[in-house]
Design an enzyme around this catalytic site. Structure first.
Site, PDB file in Angstrom:
ATOM      1  CD  GLU A 432      -2.102   1.273   3.033  1.00 50.99           C
ATOM      2  OE1 GLU A 432      -2.044   0.246   3.748  1.00 50.99           O
ATOM      3  OE2 GLU A 432      -2.639   2.319   3.416  1.00 50.99           O
ATOM      4  CG  ASP A 505      -0.178   1.843   6.669  1.00 49.58           C
ATOM      5  OD1 ASP A 505       0.957   1.406   6.422  1.00 49.58           O
ATOM      6  OD2 ASP A 505      -0.579   2.975   6.340  1.00 49.58           O
ATOM      7  CG  ASP A 507      -4.145   2.192   9.500  1.00 50.96           C
ATOM      8  OD1 ASP A 507      -4.415   1.444   8.526  1.00 50.96           O
ATOM      9  OD2 ASP A 507      -3.656   3.324   9.357  1.00 50.96           O
ATOM     10  CG  ASP A 509      -7.715   4.379   6.195  1.00 52.00           C
ATOM     11  OD1 ASP A 509      -8.940   4.157   6.290  1.00 52.00           O
ATOM     12  OD2 ASP A 509      -7.212   5.518   6.143  1.00 52.00           O
TER      13      ASP A 509
END
Ligand code: 28G
Length: 644
Positions: A432, A505, A507, A509
Site C-alpha cells: 500500500e 498498514d 490500521d 484503512d
C-alpha cells in the site's frame, strides 16, 4: 396395530446385521458424513435437525430447539408427533430403535412427502448414533414419556416408559455426545450452527428454530422464524445493498411432482448471488433446477423486452448474464427421488426439475412483469446497460490480449521484479502506498522478492462494472504481474509467484485496503486463495527500545508480555507504528519481510457455509520467531460474508 403386539425376537439375524451396519459406520465415518473434521462434527447436528424438519414439512412440528451443552453434547427438541414407539414388525423392535440403530440407505421414509435429509450425506439418525459416545432419546406421545439410551450405537436397554406427559403434548428430544475417538475436533462452533439453522428456517417458512449456547462464558441464544420463507431469505441477503425496486418476486407451483419455490430481487451491484436448494440441501454446483431457472429468466425477459419495444429489432438479445447482473435469488425445489451428480455429488440431475422450474418461473414471471411494468422497465434498462458494459469490457480485454501477444508479457512499470525465474521460489509483495513501496524495494531480498506498490485505495470490484475494472491501472498491474489471467482465462500454471503477500498498514484503512484486494482476488482468481497462495503480511504494532536493545510487538498482548519480562520503567522507549511508512527499510525487513522472522497470515476460504463466503487466516511464522508470540488473530475470521 397388530405388529405392535408382536413379541420382539431376542437376538436374531436382524440385530447382528444392525451391529455390523453401525460398525461399518465407525470404521469408515467419512463414507457416511463426508469427513471427521469439524465439518463432519457439525454435520451430526444437521442430520438430527433434518429429521425434525421433516416432521415440520409433514405439518406436525412448529418449533425446534437446538442446545449446545457445556460438555459439547447437543440437545435437539421438537414438538412433532414424537417418533413412533410401537414394535416394527420387520425388525421386532420399537420404531424409534429402528430409527437409531438401523442403517438407512437414505431417501424417502415412505408415507408420502419428501425426505429432506436425502442429499449428499442424508444418512439419518443411526449414523449420528454410531458416531456418538452416547445418545439418548426421549419421546412424548399419547400421554406417556419414553426413553432409550445408546452407547457408540449399541442399545443400553429396551425402550423405557419413564413417566407421563400431557395428553396434548408430543415431541422428540435427542441428546448426543460426539465420539472424541472419531472426530478430530469435538468443540462446536456457535456461528457455524447459527448460519446453517438460519438457512434451514428460511427454507421452511413458519418453522421456528432456536439455537442456545449454554457453555460457560459464551452463553448466547438466537431464534429464527420466517413467515415469509425464502422471500425473507432474499431480503436478508440484500439487507446491506440498495434494492433496484421494492418488490421481492415470489413464484411457487408444482409440476411433474416437483414442488418449486423461487424468490428474487435485483440490487444495484454487479455480481449475481443465486442459491439453489433441493429438499432443503444446498446445491452449490446447481443442476437442472438452476438451468430451468436461468432459461426461463432469459427467455421471459427477452420476450418482454421485444414485445414492449424496449429492445429494437436490430439489437441483439439480452444475455442471461446481463439479466442476472445484481440479481439475488433463491431456488428451492422439493423432489421425491433426487439424483445428485458430478464429482462432489452436489449437482441435481433430475431432468423433470428443469422443466418444472422453467415452467413455473416463465408463467408467473410473465404475469408479474405485465402487472409491474415499472419494475420490468428498471430490470430491462439495467440489463441493457450491462450488455453495453460487457461489450466494452470484451473490447478492452481483446485489446490487452492482443497487446501481450504483440509485445510479449509486458510487466507493469511499477513492479520491481525478482531475479529468480523459478516461480516456486518467488514471492510478490503488494504494498500500500508509494513510500512504503520504496522502503520495501530497498529492504527486499532481490533474488526472490518482487514488490508491486499500489497507490491508495484500489477499486472495489463489488461496486464497479467489468469495463471499469479492466480499465483500472492498479488491477491491470496485479493481473499482469501474477501472470495467471482471470476468470475463464485463469491458468494456475502461469502463476509467477508462489506467495502473493498483501502488505498494508496495521490500521483500519490498511485493513480496508487489504479487504478490497482480497475481494478482487476472490472474485477474479479464487483458485489463488483456494490453493493457499495468498497471504497478509503482519507488520509490528510497537517497537520497544531499552538500553540499546530492541523488541517488536505484533499485538497489545505481546507488548504486555515483553514489558513483563524486561520490566516497566522509565528507560523504556515505546513507539507505536501508525503505518509502514514509519519504518526504515531495515526495520521493515527485520519485522515484516525477512522469511526467517516475519509473520504471514495465510488466507483460507471456508467453503462450508455456502451463502456466506468466509476468508480466514492461518498464522505462519518465520522459523526464528520465539514461541511466546501467540496471536489472537490466528483463527480470527476475517472477511465474513463478502456480500456485506
Ligand atoms: C428432536 C430431534 C430430532 C421426528 C418423527 C415423527 C415420526 C417419525 C420422526 O416417523 C417414520 C414411521 C413409522 C417407521 C411419523 C410420528 C408418523 C406418525 C412419525 C426427530 C418409520 C418415522 N408419528 N419426529 N419420525 N416411521 N423427530 N427429531 O427426529 O414407521 S423423527
Amino acid at each position: 396395530m397388530a405388529e405392535e403386539n408382536k413379541k420382539a425376537n431376542e437376538y436374531g439375524a436382524d440385530q447382528i446385521q444392525i451391529l455390523e451396519g453401525l460398525e461399518a459406520v465407525r470404521k469408515r465415518p467419512g463414507m457416511y458424513i463426508g469427513s471427521t473434521s469439524s465439518r463432519g462434527l457439525h454435520h451430526l447436528v444437521y442430520e438430527i435437525v433434518d429429521n425434525a424438519v421433516d416432521e415440520a414439512l409433514a405439518g406436525f412440528c412448529s418449533e425446534i430447539e437446538v442446545t449446545i451443552n457445556p460438555d459439547n453434547s447437543i440437545t435437539v427438541i421438537d414438538n412433532g408427533r414424537g417418533i413412533p414407539v410401537g414394535i416394527n414388525h420387520k425388525a421386532g423392535i420399537p420404531a424409534v430403535e429402528v430409527v437409531f440403530t438401523i442403517l438407512h440407505a437414505g431417501g424417502k421414509f415412505g408415507g408420502g412427502g419428501y425426505k429432506v435429509s436425502g442429499g449428499l450425506h442424508g444418512v439419518g439418525a443411526s449414523v449420528v448414533n454410531a458416531l456418538s459416545d452416547w445418545l439418548s432419546v426421549e419421546i412424548r406421545r399419547d400421554g406417556k414419556l419414553y426413553e432409550q439410551r445408546y452407547e457408540r450405537g449399541h442399545t443400553c436397554y429396551p425402550l423405557k416408559e419413564i413417566g407421563t406427559c400431557g395428553e396434548d403434548e408430543s415431541g422428540t428430544k435427542v441428546t448426543f455426545k460426539p465420539d472424541a475417538t472419531i472426530f478430530e475436533d469435538v468443540v462446536y462452533d456457535y456461528d457455524t450452527l447459527k448460519t446453517r439453522l438460519r438457512e434451514t428456517a428460511f427454507l421452511t417458512k413458519g418453522l421456528k428454530i432456536t439455537l442456545i449456547d449454554t457453555r460457560e462464558g459464551i452463553e448466547q441464544e438466537k431464534s429464527f422464524h420466517y413467515e415469509g420463507g425464502i422471500r425473507e431469505f432474499v431480503e436478508y441477503l440484500n439487507r446491506s445493498k440498495e434494492a433496484l425496486y421494492p418488490s421481492i418476486m415470489y413464484f411457487e407451483g408444482k409440476k411433474n411432482n416437483v414442488l418449486v419455490e423461487v424468490s428474487m430481487q435485483h440490487n444495484d451491484a454487479y455480481n449475481e448471488s443465486i442459491y439453489s436448494f433441493v429438499n432443503n440441501i444446498n446445491t452449490p454446483e446447481g443442476g437442472t433446477h438452476l438451468e430451468g431457472f436461468r432459461n426461463a429468466l432469459t427467455k421471459t425477459f427477452n420476450d418482454y423486452a421485444r414485445s414492449n419495444k424496449l429492445l429494437k429489432d436490430s439489437e441483439p438479445n439480452l444475455s442471461g448474464e446481463d439479466i442476472r447482473e445484481g440479481l439475488t435469488a433463491i431456488i428451492s425445489v422439493k423432489i421425491e427421488d433426487p439424483q445428485f451428480e458430478g464429482q462432489t455429488k452436489q449437482k441435481l440431475g433430475n431432468s423433470e426439475a428443469r422443466g418444472a422450474v422453467s415452467s413455473v418461473v416463465s408463467e408467473q414471471l410473465t404475469y408479474f412483469l405485465e402487472q409491474n411494468p415499472s419494475v420490468a422497465r428498471t430490470i430491462v434498462d439495467k440489463s441493457i446497460l450491462a450488455q453495453r458494459a460487457r461489450e466494452a469490457a470484451r473490447k478492452a480485454r481483446d485489446m490487452t490480449r492482443r497487446k501481450t501477444a504483440l509485445e510479449g508479457t509486458s510487466l507493469p512499470g511499477k513492479l520491481a521484479d525478482c531475479s529468480e525465474k523459478d516461480p516456486s521460489k518467488c514471492e510478490i509483495y503488494i504494498v500500500e502506498g508509494d513510500s512504503a513501496g520504496g522502503s520495501a524495494k530497498t529492504a527486499r531480498s532481490r533474488a526472490t522478492q518482487a514488490i508491486l506498490p499500489l497507490r491508495g485505495k484500489i477499486l472495489n470490484v463489488e461496486k464497479a462494472r467489468l469495463d471499469r475494472i479492466y480499465d483500472n491501472a492498479e488491477i491491470k498491474a496485479m493481473i499482469t504481474a501474477f501472470g495467471t489471467g482471470i476468470h475463464d482465462d485463469f491458468d494456475i500454471t502461469k502463476l509467477r509467484y508462489d506467495k502473493i503477500i498483501i502488505m498494508t498498514d496495521a490500521d483500519v484503512d490498511g485493513a480496508h485496503i487489504a479487504t478490497l484486494m482480497l475481494t478482487f482476488i476472490y472474485r477474479f482468481m479464487p483458485e489463488l486463495i483456494k490453493q493457499g497462495h495468498v497471504y497478509l503480511a503482519k507488520p509490528p504494532l510497537y517497537k520497544l527500545e531499552k538500553n540499546r536493545q530492541i523488541w517488536y510487538a505484533y499485538s497489545d498482548e505481546e507488548l504486555d508480555g515483553i514489558l513483563a519480562e524486561v520490566g516497566r520503567d522509565t528507560n523504556n522507549k515505546i513507539q507505536r507504528y501508525k503505518g509502514l511508512g514509519e519504518m526504515d527499510p531495515e526495520q521493515l525487513w527485520e519485522t515484516t519481510m525477512d522469511p526467517e522472522r516475519r509473520i504471514l497470515l495465510r488466507v483460507n476460504m471456508n467453503e462450508e457455509e455456502e451463502s456466506e463466503v468466509d476468508l480466514t487466516f492461518n498464522t505462519l511464522m518465520g522459523d526464528k520467531v520465539e514461541p511466546r508470540r501467540e496471536f489472537i488473530e490466528r483463527n480470527a475470521k476475517f472477511v465474513k460474508n463478502l456480500d456485506i
